[in-house]
Design a protein around this motif. Structure first.
Motif, PDB file in Angstrom:
ATOM      1  N   GLU A  26       0.762  -1.067   0.120  1.00 19.61           N
ATOM      2  CA  GLU A  26       0.147  -0.032  -0.030  1.00 19.61           C
ATOM      3  C   GLU A  26       0.901   1.286   0.007  1.00 19.61           C
ATOM      4  O   GLU A  26       0.551   2.220  -0.483  1.00 19.61           O
ATOM      5  CB  GLU A  26      -0.855  -0.027   1.253  1.00 19.61           C
ATOM      6  N   GLU A  59      -4.316   5.048  -0.713  1.00 16.23           N
ATOM      7  CA  GLU A  59      -3.564   4.030  -0.345  1.00 16.23           C
ATOM      8  C   GLU A  59      -3.117   4.443   0.892  1.00 16.23           C
ATOM      9  O   GLU A  59      -2.690   3.319   1.542  1.00 16.23           O
ATOM     10  CB  GLU A  59      -2.462   3.861  -1.555  1.00 16.23           C
ATOM     11  N   HIS A  62      -5.589   3.131   3.525  1.00 18.57           N
ATOM     12  CA  HIS A  62      -5.361   1.795   3.569  1.00 18.57           C
ATOM     13  C   HIS A  62      -4.296   1.051   4.283  1.00 18.57           C
ATOM     14  O   HIS A  62      -4.515   0.271   5.117  1.00 18.57           O
ATOM     15  CB  HIS A  62      -5.225   0.998   2.096  1.00 18.57           C
ATOM     16  N   VAL A 106      -3.105  -5.444  -6.623  1.00 17.88           N
ATOM     17  CA  VAL A 106      -3.446  -5.199  -5.153  1.00 17.88           C
ATOM     18  C   VAL A 106      -4.877  -6.231  -4.744  1.00 17.88           C
ATOM     19  O   VAL A 106      -4.580  -6.863  -3.798  1.00 17.88           O
ATOM     20  CB  VAL A 106      -3.883  -3.829  -4.659  1.00 17.88           C
ATOM     21  N   GLN A 136     -11.516  -2.882  -3.263  1.00 17.05           N
ATOM     22  CA  GLN A 136     -10.693  -3.268  -4.329  1.00 17.05           C
ATOM     23  C   GLN A 136     -11.730  -3.494  -5.707  1.00 17.05           C
ATOM     24  O   GLN A 136     -11.621  -3.200  -6.798  1.00 17.05           O
ATOM     25  CB  GLN A 136      -9.860  -4.597  -4.311  1.00 17.05           C
TER      26      GLN A 136
HETATM   27 FE   LIG Z   1      -5.062   0.101  -1.562  1.00 18.11          FE
END
Ligand SMILES: [Fe+2]
Lengths: 176, 112
Positions: A26, A59, A62, A106, A136
């Protein structure tokens, strides 16, 4: 003998390892999106740049979600080192192709994690990962829609201008 | 009051004990004693497990690996032999601890 271990080690080593690996991924994505934003900005695509700045922030969120999960579970969270990102692209479309490629990677990685936690019977982490599985679906959808803009609008000056105009409107509506 | 230490596992020069009262682990190793809380022990164990002996042996300074333990702010200089022994100790000790967890799960906590 008192069962001290169970009171303190909530996650199995293998699960801690794959979460730390994902934290790194990430972080790497966040850095890559930043480089993509910089390219767009330099090339004069301000909205595309903003799109990638937002992606980069996401990101990072995350990454922090995974990080806090490990810390909350009293496990060792490793602050990741991040390698170099790709800064050069031949055209705008390539930047968005890179985005889709990254998101697919990912997704695959998150799915692999689900398989691991199922294998070791870690039901709590599987539940935690559910959010990322859904996230996702959204990320891939957005990346695909971005690329479709190029197909529909073309890649001449006018087409790219329209891509730039519409890029921030792309949203995932979860089939509503 | 006499504090009882539960013996968990021993190798030739190392042993690990658990104190139920204080929830502290006692690692005796080549005449030295280090105390750990559970999470610190797990961290230390993971550090030891992650040392790759093949890489260590082919490095420029193959005989010594430095491990920092933040909880007691000490540095341990471990020889390859030490590392092998600690790997053995932790493999055995954590098998015993996990077995103990299973016993608690299947027998003790079920009865409550
Ligand atoms: Fe991500």
């Amino acid at each position: 003998m008192k069962d001290i271990l169970r009171r303190h080690s909530v996650l199995q080593d293998e699960v801690v390892d794959i979460i730390n690996k994902q934290i790194k991924m990430e972080a790497q994505s966040s850095a890559a999106y930043l480089a993509m934003a910089a390219w767009c900005d330099k090339a004069g695509y301000d909205n595309c740049a903003e799109h990638f700045f937002k992606q980069s922030d996401q990101e990072r969120e995350h990454q922090m979600k995974f990080f806090h999960y490990l810390v909350d579970m009293e496990c060792d969270a490793v602050s990741p080192s991040v390698g170099d990102s790709q800064h050069e692209f031949d055209k705008l479309r390539s930047v968005f192709e890179k985005q889709l490629e990254m998101e697919i990677a990912v997704t695959d990685s998150i799915h692999d994690m689900v398989r691991v936690v199922r294998k070791v019977g870690d039901i709590a982490t599987e539940e935690f990962l559910r959010w990322f599985v859904t996230e996702q679906i959204e990320e891939e959808y957005v990346a695909r829609r971005c690329l479709e803009l190029f197909d529909v609008l073309g890649e001449d000056k006018v087409g790219l201008g329209m891509v730039e105009e519409r890029i921030l409107d792309i949203e995932y509506d979860a089939g509503e | 009051m006499e504090i009882t230490k539960e013996h968990i596992y021993s190798t030739d020069n190392a042993s690990l004990h658990q104190c139920d009262e204080s929830e502290i682990y006692e690692l005796s190793f080549s005449g030295d004693t280090v105390y750990f809380r559970a999470c610190e022990l797990i961290t230390f164990k993971r550090k030891i497990q992650k040392i790759d002996l093949a890489t260590l042996l082919s490095s420029e300074t193959p005989d010594i690996e430095i491990i920092h333990m933040p909880h007691c702010d000490r540095l341990f200089a471990l020889t390859t032999h030490n590392i092998l022994e600690l790997k053995d100790l932790f493999a055995g000790a954590f098998t015993m601890l996990e077995l103990n967890s299973v016993i608690h799960k299947q027998l003790i906590r079920k009865v409550i």
